[in-house]
Design an enzyme around this catalytic site. Structure first.
Site, PDB file in Angstrom:
ATOM      1  N   LYS A 224       0.822  -1.210   0.000  1.00 14.26           N
ATOM      2  CA  LYS A 224       0.000   0.000   0.000  1.00 14.26           C
ATOM      3  C   LYS A 224       0.866   1.275   0.000  1.00 14.26           C
ATOM      4  O   LYS A 224       0.443   2.322  -0.476  1.00 14.26           O
ATOM      5  CB  LYS A 224      -0.919   0.034   1.214  1.00 14.26           C
ATOM      6  CG  LYS A 224      -1.835  -1.173   1.393  1.00 14.26           C
ATOM      7  CD  LYS A 224      -3.041  -1.108   0.476  1.00 14.26           C
ATOM      8  CE  LYS A 224      -4.079  -2.182   0.790  1.00 14.26           C
ATOM      9  NZ  LYS A 224      -3.681  -3.549   0.464  1.00 14.26           N
TER      10      LYS A 224
HETATM   11  C1  LIG Z   1      -4.083  -4.665  -0.280  1.00 20.26           C
HETATM   12  C2  LIG Z   1      -3.259  -5.912  -0.365  1.00 20.26           C
HETATM   13  C3  LIG Z   1      -3.463  -6.878  -1.383  1.00 20.26           C
HETATM   14  C4  LIG Z   1      -4.566  -6.773  -2.413  1.00 20.26           C
HETATM   15  O1  LIG Z   1      -4.354  -5.740  -3.341  1.00 20.26           O
HETATM   16  P1  LIG Z   1      -5.569  -5.190  -4.234  1.00 20.26           P
HETATM   17  O2  LIG Z   1      -5.056  -4.012  -4.939  1.00 20.26           O
HETATM   18  O3  LIG Z   1      -6.652  -4.843  -3.240  1.00 20.26           O
HETATM   19  O4  LIG Z   1      -5.989  -6.295  -5.140  1.00 20.26           O
HETATM   20  C5  LIG Z   1      -2.633  -7.985  -1.413  1.00 20.26           C
HETATM   21  N1  LIG Z   1      -1.667  -8.157  -0.472  1.00 20.26           N
HETATM   22  C6  LIG Z   1      -1.448  -7.263   0.518  1.00 20.26           C
HETATM   23  C7  LIG Z   1      -0.383  -7.537   1.526  1.00 20.26           C
HETATM   24  C8  LIG Z   1      -2.229  -6.107   0.605  1.00 20.26           C
HETATM   25  O5  LIG Z   1      -2.007  -5.225   1.607  1.00 20.26           O
END
Ligand SMILES: *Cc1c(COP(=O)(O)O)cnc(C)c1O
Length: 490
Positions: free
Chosen positions: A113
């Site tokens: 993120k």
């Molecule tokens: C948010 C997240 C995801 C999923 O990503 P999206 O963009 O929502 O598909 C996968 N792995 C981790 C560790 C995340 O924080």
């Protein structure tokens, strides 16, 4: 100038600063560029010579055409500095000729993120300037853990913005609680809710739609992944990973790769779709899900049906039944009219089925697979023993799907996206290696033991948490959430 319009087709076109400021389009749809800019191999070749912030500037500059060159250069170099991302924002690890891993968790909160939430606040702050906004943007977040911390780190001390995070008192891990409650910054606020995540999220949604809410010098804004300002920065790392696969000799310039992404809200994998639209040589997108495999079923059958059981897994960031950004993909392959109809059906019946012609297009672009809990653990062990590679639970879901894909496509060159540090989910990762007894360990003990066994460095943001003090200790009933917002906005 590139303009943006709604996936549902009923809103006026706006420039990127407006799209980033608004988040959601007025008709309820998501903003998409009216045309996707195209690049050639020469662009990729030049990109390969730049560092990550240079690559980010070059790619984002094609989309955010109302931001000046100077401003974008400054924003990118601040966001992706060596101080924030160590050793680099998106290092590529080559496991063998067929498998490479793109690691996106070297930022301040050790999860992917950060790649978007470090830069989006600066894009928003500039957008407020550019649109002459006098009020403060108050970012309001309900979190079950990771997004809250990443947003706090991203928005702290950014001009013209305040951020407030609500989390469920007993619904996040001890580490997550400590990460948020110890947050630094002058413009931040963190409050626990006496309730579960649903209570926190429902409370925040009510505040967003509350017509009686009056804030004097502020307006509410959201940090979630439907905002174009969060999606656009994610396009960059697919280019960056490809450049690195060319420079280390895994592929020749122009040769196509496949990309496998551990998917939840579909933002990460959709950014890869845009990269391909622009001209990055990608053959297939491999959509990887955990036991909540609604997307696997969708890509196989053409039916999206959220009327099903919800499972809590060891990869919680992928525990999701409505993948919001899938709407953008539908728009791209089916257009706004059909997309609006599908979304209406999803709202009314929790289900829609795409046309045969749309399904055919998706079949050409996508493969999909899922990994259950047992195979997630086995995959962590397998990759550690075979390659000395330590994957977190989310990455393991994708690595297992990658291996299955390679059985049918043995010459493919797959770039698998790694979304979190293994230390962020230390107890579950450790349990995969040494057995279930590890699940009873405290988080810090599990981190230390995992370090001892694996010899992998603990990311500084997690290591330095030990001994941090709680700065925010307030806990309120959900009825009081609105009052807290009003007070904080003053
Ligand atoms: C948010 C997240 C995801 C999923 O990503 P999206 O963009 O929502 O598909 C996968 N792995 C981790 C560790 C995340 O924080």
């Amino acid at each position: 100038m590139i303009k943006y319009k709604s996936t549902r087709g009923y809103s006026e076109e706006v420039l990127s600063a407006q799209a980033i400021k608004k988040g959601l389009a007025p008709d309820g749809g998501l903003y998409m560029p009216t045309s996707v800019p195209k690049i050639d191999l020469d662009f990729i070749k030049k990109l390969g010579k730049l560092d990550y912030s240079g690559r980010a500037k070059a790619v984002l500059g094609l989309f955010l055409t109302d931001y000046s060159d100077e401003l974008l250069t400054k924003i990118c170099s601040e966001s992706y500095s060596a101080e924030r991302f160590t050793p680099a924002p998106a290092p590529l690890v080559k496991l063998d000729e067929n498998m490479s891993v793109l690691e996106l968790w070297h930022g301040p909160t050790a999860a992917f993120k950060d790649m978007a939430l470090q830069i989006m606040p600066r894009l928003l702050s500039a957008a407020l300037d550019m649109t002459g906004e006098k009020k403060t943007a108050l970012i309001l977040v309900a979190t079950s853990g990771d997004t809250g911390k990443a947003a706090l780190e991203g928005y702290r001390d950014v001009d013209g913005i305040k951020i407030m995070v609500y989390y469920p008192e007993n619904g996040v891990s001890d580490i997550q609680k400590l990460q948020m409650a110890s947050q630094e910054g002058e413009n931040v606020n963190v409050i626990a809710i006496k309730g579960n995540f649903d209570d926190a999220q429902t409370g925040v949604k009510q505040i967003f739609t509350d017509k009686t809410l009056e804030l004097q010098n502020a307006f509410l804004s959201s940090a979630n992944s439907i905002n174009w300002g969060r999606l656009a920065p994610q396009i960059v790392y697919y280019f960056s990973g490809y450049c690195d696969m060319v420079s280390n000799g895994t592929v020749a310039l122009g040769e196509a790769i496949d990309v496998c992404v551990p998917t939840g809200n579909f933002g990460n994998i959709f950014a890869a779709c845009i990269a391909k639209e622009m001209g990055l040589p990608i053959n297939k997108f491999i959509c990887a899900s955990n036991k909540n495999n609604i997307l696997t079923d969708f890509f196989k059958s053409g039916v999206y049906d959220k009327n099903r059981d919800f499972y809590t897994t060891v990869s919680p960031s992928m525990d999701i039944l409505i993948s919001s950004n899938l709407e953008r993909l539908l728009y791209l392959v089916a257009g706004s009219e059909k997309t609006a109809a599908y979304m209406r059906q999803l709202n009314e019946k929790g289900r829609y089925e795409i046309d045969a012609s749309v399904k055919e297009k998706l079949d050409k672009l996508f493969a999909a697979g899922c990994t259950d809990e047992e195979n997630t653990a086995k995959t962590i062990k397998y990759f550690f023993e075979k390659f000395g590679y330590l994957a977190d639970t989310h990455t393991a879901v994708a690595l297992n799907v990658t291996r299955e894909y390679l059985k049918d496509n043995p010459t493919a060159k797959v770039m698998t996206v790694s979304t979190a540090s293994p230390y962020k989910f230390a107890a579950d990762v450790l349990a995969s290696l040494v057995g279930d007894s590890a699940k009873d360990m405290s988080a810090f003990d599990a981190i230390d033991e995992l370090c001892r066994i694996s010899g992998k460095e603990i990311p500084l943001p997690l290591a330095s948490l030990k001994g941090k003090r709680y700065r925010f200790t307030k806990s309120v009933d959900k009825e009081d959430m609105k009052k807290e917002v009003i007070d904080f906005a003053k």
